[in-house]
Design an enzyme around this catalytic site. Structure first.
Site, mmCIF file in Angstrom:
data_model
loop_
_atom_site.group_PDB
_atom_site.id
_atom_site.type_symbol
_atom_site.label_atom_id
_atom_site.label_comp_id
_atom_site.label_asym_id
_atom_site.label_seq_id
_atom_site.Cartn_x
_atom_site.Cartn_y
_atom_site.Cartn_z
ATOM 1 N N CYS A 31 0.822 -1.209 0.000
ATOM 2 C CA CYS A 31 0.000 0.000 0.000
ATOM 3 C C CYS A 31 0.856 1.259 0.000
ATOM 4 C CB CYS A 31 -0.935 0.004 1.198
ATOM 5 S SG CYS A 31 -1.934 -1.481 1.262
ATOM 6 N N HIS B 27 -9.396 3.720 -1.247
ATOM 7 C CA HIS B 27 -8.004 3.274 -1.119
ATOM 8 C C HIS B 27 -7.633 2.344 -2.273
ATOM 9 C CE1 HIS B 27 -4.250 2.089 0.539
ATOM 10 N NE2 HIS B 27 -4.655 1.117 1.347
#
Lengths: 351, 140, 386
Positions: free
Chosen positions: C87, C336
């Site tokens: 991420c 996200h």
């Protein structure tokens, strides 16, 4: 003639924590729970959790047996796992146990199948190997996660559990005085390759199968060693339900008192290859030095192995090193039928 | 999961018997095994050590939304267990209900099935942890 | 370490959300075109492309996506490089772009971040995201990403007395911010009660503690200060860049309630910029779960370790509070798209520093971005100034 110095150096058991009550199964299939409990003399059975199988049960039992015996695992020269529910059709359960207890790699191992008596067959094999001097110690295991077809009478009893026996000559907690077997080709119960559930012959599993073999093996053994029922302090007969072992005992002239310590089926069900061996373990958990135990296993298909076992002084020193049968039996959690079919993979899910 | 058998087979000893490593230079114990002690680096003297499967729950969660291969098991408890010998391990807690687990709970190792590679692939086994039994509970 | 400062001369985003009509390369091309138009440059001005992407291989079964996007955007033969750190892929791509310009290797670079997450089932997304954890000793055992952060949350609550309500306050704040962000996935308010009462995912974290599965892309154009003057009178400068690494497995962390990678990355970035946490007006931090925002603001020094819960609950991180955190809505509510997030954070801070953040505009001269990979194995921090 086999030397009489072979015996049990340690034993260990494992019974899964989950239980399902007979009434709960009866509730689903419209049976009369009370009648079934009286008919089979069974209250509840042990059920393997989602992540328990014959390999995990066998391993935990084997680890307990080694703890009790207090020997180095590398000294184990053979492992035989008897079961009718090996996790793989091809690939041994015994290798998983061997690695998990660190007995591997210099040893021999194999899986056995003889319905409910594969575990005692493993004991006899180990007795031969130890007695002949081929190995120092052999580990014989009977373990199962038995399945009955949904709605079948077997579903009330087919249970999960197992026991492991370390067979050797030194540091015996019990001597195996002798063993005697009877084997015939009798199709009373079977499961074809690839089929999820076994089939059985209904009442045909009784007199021509269970009783014929259990009685003839027990009588054969007693005749061979010149013993009578009253010479034994305890007797354990294979326990497919609560009725069969009691009827067999009565028929042979054994009393309820002799049977009492080793009867487990009412509380955990029929653990198949684990059944007679767990019964014996329960007796060994409480037996006094010098006491004599008769054990007769039965496996459908069919055959019986009968043993005469005498407890030594050593047993009292080794108790408490691993959980006793009652430790596992008393640690339990009840599940409903829905949870049971989920855990035992009786429902189809998207894969 | 379609990973081939060797990927997990080579970890069998650590998964079955909790083998880690101990650095003889600084006495630190690591699980899973490492090839270099992160503190001593070039001066690492690592040797295999079998850890005792006893410890306590440092933290836990209950997984209700599972990854592939674990869908049938929800809800299940995952925890970080701090072993008595120091290292921390991620593990499932079994033989325990979601409302029974708590931080500080004493646990012991138990051999369980970890996962299956589909319906026809290998079955992987290894340690999980369960609430510890007291020695007095072992006897009849 | 003193760095030559680097200018951000253009920014671009796609809408974040479930973008059923758009493919991976569609997303990059849209965000890239927006950034190039914003910068006022032409494709031929671009010397290099850096692309943050976590898992094209699993999400769309496509690797080699640097070539794919350069090709589709018509930027060949400029060198295109993909950067992966779970991420934190986007944050690390920004860092690589900064290094390339600061070193003098390139004058103008494009940094993109893209993730296309909705082409596979949600079980498979769960399984893909957990590849950011230790595959053999966390994921293999049935661990999930919400599970990993739930372990941190439970321990944080135990050690510091953080409450469930305090965690929920992060979600409430970020949803409120997202309402004013036209690019955000979730443009609606939630209440503390709704967060607490939503579906439990991994105790104690509920669905509304978790960032969603999102498609999206973000893009920025970086240039040397000299080159920047050719295109803009009001560039925003990246004056500090820090990156740090910690153990991939949570259980190997010295303290699982503290993100040491965040602390170390922040330390490096602050030092480089000659700033401290007290100088930061606006920050985009990595709130993949509500607990993650607490770890972020503690590790970045906005409050003391363990104080993130009360600090958030009292409104210190709300717009116009002591420090405005996640004015975009954060990962929680803006969405996200994992590889895009680190780049999108820079986009938001640039808009805030330029005074172009619309209804969510705050008064800010100095901003910070904070991007985390996995449970804290990687952290990247950038400091931006007018």
């Amino acid at each position: 003639m086999r030397p009489l110095t072979v015996g049990i150096c340690g034993y260990g058991v494992y019974i899964p924590r989950l239980r399902i009550r007979a009434e709960e199964i009866a509730r689903i299939w419209g049976g009369d729970g009370e009648k079934i409990k009286k008919g089979l003399l069974i209250e509840e059975k042990a059920v393997a959790d989602f992540d328990e199988d014959t390999a995990t049960i066998a391993t935990e039992a084997a680890r307990n047996a080694l703890k009790m015996a207090g020997i180095e695992p590398a000294a184990v020269g053979a492992i035989y796992v008897g079961s009718e529910s090996h996790p793989y059709a091809v690939k041994p359960t015994a290798t998983i146990v061997a690695e998990a207890i660190e007995a591997a790699p210099v040893m021999t191992a194999a899986d056995y199948e003889f319905a409910c008596k594969a575990g005692t067959a493993a004991i006899q094999t180990c007795m031969g190997l130890v007695g002949s001097g081929m190995i120092e110690y052999g580990l014989a295991i009977g373990a199962d996660t038995a399945q009955g077809a949904p709605g079948d009478a077997l579903e009330y009893t087919a249970a999960s559990g197992g026991a492991a026996y370390l067979i050797g000559k030194k540091g015996l907690i019990a001597e195996i005085e002798d063993t005697y077997s009877v084997t015939t080709d009798t199709p009373d119960f079977w499961r074809r390759e690839g089929e999820p559930y076994p089939r059985h012959g209904g009442r045909f599993t009784g007199s021509p199968a269970y009783f014929k073999h259990v009685l003839s093996a027990t009588l054969g053994l007693m005749k061979k060693i010149g013993a009578a029922p009253e010479d034994f302090d305890h007797a354990v007969f294979h326990q497919p339900n609560g009725k069969f072992p009691r009827n067999a005992a009565k028929n042979l002239g054994f009393t309820d008192r002799q049977l009492k310590e080793g009867i487990l089926v009412d509380r955990i069900g029929n653990t198949y290859s684990g059944s007679s061996l767990l019964g014996l373990a329960r007796v060994l958990d409480v037996a006094k030095p010098g006491e004599r135990i008769l054990v007769t296993a039965f496996g459908s298909g069919a055959g019986s192995d009968s043993f005469s076992i005498r407890v030594t002084e050593e047993i009292e020193k080794r108790r408490g090193r691993a959980p006793a049968v009652e430790t596992y039996i008393s640690d339990r959690r009840y599940i409903d039928y829905g949870t049971y079919v989920k855990l035992r993979r009786k429902i189809k899910v998207a894969e | 999961m379609t990973m081939g058998a060797p990927r997990f087979w080579r970890k069998t000893q650590s998964r079955y018997n909790l083998y880690g490593v101990k650095c003889k230079s600084c006495n630190a114990t690591y699980f899973p095994p490492r090839k270099i002690c992160p503190s001593c680096r070039r001066a690492s003297k690592l040797e295999d050590v079998k850890l005792t499967p006893k410890g306590e729950v440092l933290t836990y969660t209950v997984i209700r939304s599972a990854p592939e291969g674990f869908e049938r098991q929800t809800p299940y408890i995952m925890a970080i267990v701090k072993l008595d010998e120091g290292p921390m391990v991620t593990t499932q807690i079994v033989d325990c209900e979601p409302d029974e687990v708590e931080i500080g709970m004493a646990v012991e190792g138990v051999f369980r099935k970890i996962r299956e590679s589909g319906k026809d692939g290998p079955i992987y086994y290894g340690f999980k942890f369960r609430p510890a039994r007291a020695d007095k509970d072992l006897a009849v | 370490m003193k760095m030559n400062k680097v200018a951000v001369i253009g920014v671009g985003l796609t809408k974040f959300g479930e973008l059923w009509d758009q493919s991976f390369s569609d997303l990059f091309v849209e965000a890239g075109a927006n950034a190039i138009v914003d910068a006022g440059i032409d494709g031929k001005d671009i010397d290099a492309i850096y692309l943050g992407n976590m898992s094209g291989g699993r999400f769309i079964e496509q690797e080699h996506m640097a070539s794919l996007i350069s090709d589709q955007a018509g930027l060949n033969p400029a060198p295109a490089t993909r950067i992966e750190a779970a991420c934190a892929s986007g944050g690390l791509a920004v860092r690589q772009g900064v290094i390339a310009v600061a070193s003098g290797m390139h004058d103008v670079v494009v940094v993109g971040g893209v993730e296309k997450m909705t082409d596979i089932t949600s079980e498979r997304v769960t399984q893909t995201l957990i590849t950011a954890a230790d595959q053999e000793w966390e994921a293999f055992l049935g661990m999930t990403f919400p599970g990993v952060y739930a372990l941190i949350a439970r321990r944080h609550m135990h050690e510091f007395g953080t409450t469930r309500e305090q965690l929920a306050a992060v979600s409430v704040k970020n949803h409120a911010n997202a309402k004013d962000n036209p690019h955000a996935q979730f443009r609606f308010d939630v209440t503390v009660e709704q967060v607490l009462g939503s579906t439990m995912v991994a105790d104690p974290l509920t669905l509304l503690d978790c960032s969603p599965i999102t498609d999206g892309a973000a893009c920025i154009v970086l240039a040397s200060p000299e080159k920047a003057k050719e295109f803009t009178d009001s560039p925003v400068y990246i004056t500090g860049a820090g990156q740090a690494t910690s153990t991939i497995a949570l259980h190997d962390r010295e303290r699982i309630t503290v993100s040491d990678a965040t602390i170390n990355a922040a330390k490096a970035a602050y030092k480089m910029a000659g700033k401290g946490p007290e100088d930061i007006d606006v920050a985009e931090v990595h709130d993949c779960f509500t607990i993650a925002e607490l770890l972020a603001i503690e590790g970045l020094g906005f409050c003391e370790i363990g104080e993130g819960g009360p600090f958030t609950e009292e409104g210190s991180t709300a717009r116009g509070g002591k420090i405005s955190v996640n004015t975009s809505g954060g990962l929680k509510a803006k969405g996200h798209p994992v590889g895009a997030t680190g780049v999108a954070q820079v986009v938001e801070v640039v808009l805030q520093l330029r005074g172009e953040a619309g209804k969510r505009q705050v008064d800010a001269d100095v901003g910070l971005t904070h991007n985390v990979g996995g449970s804290g194995g990687t952290a990247a921090v950038h400091i931006l100034e007018k």
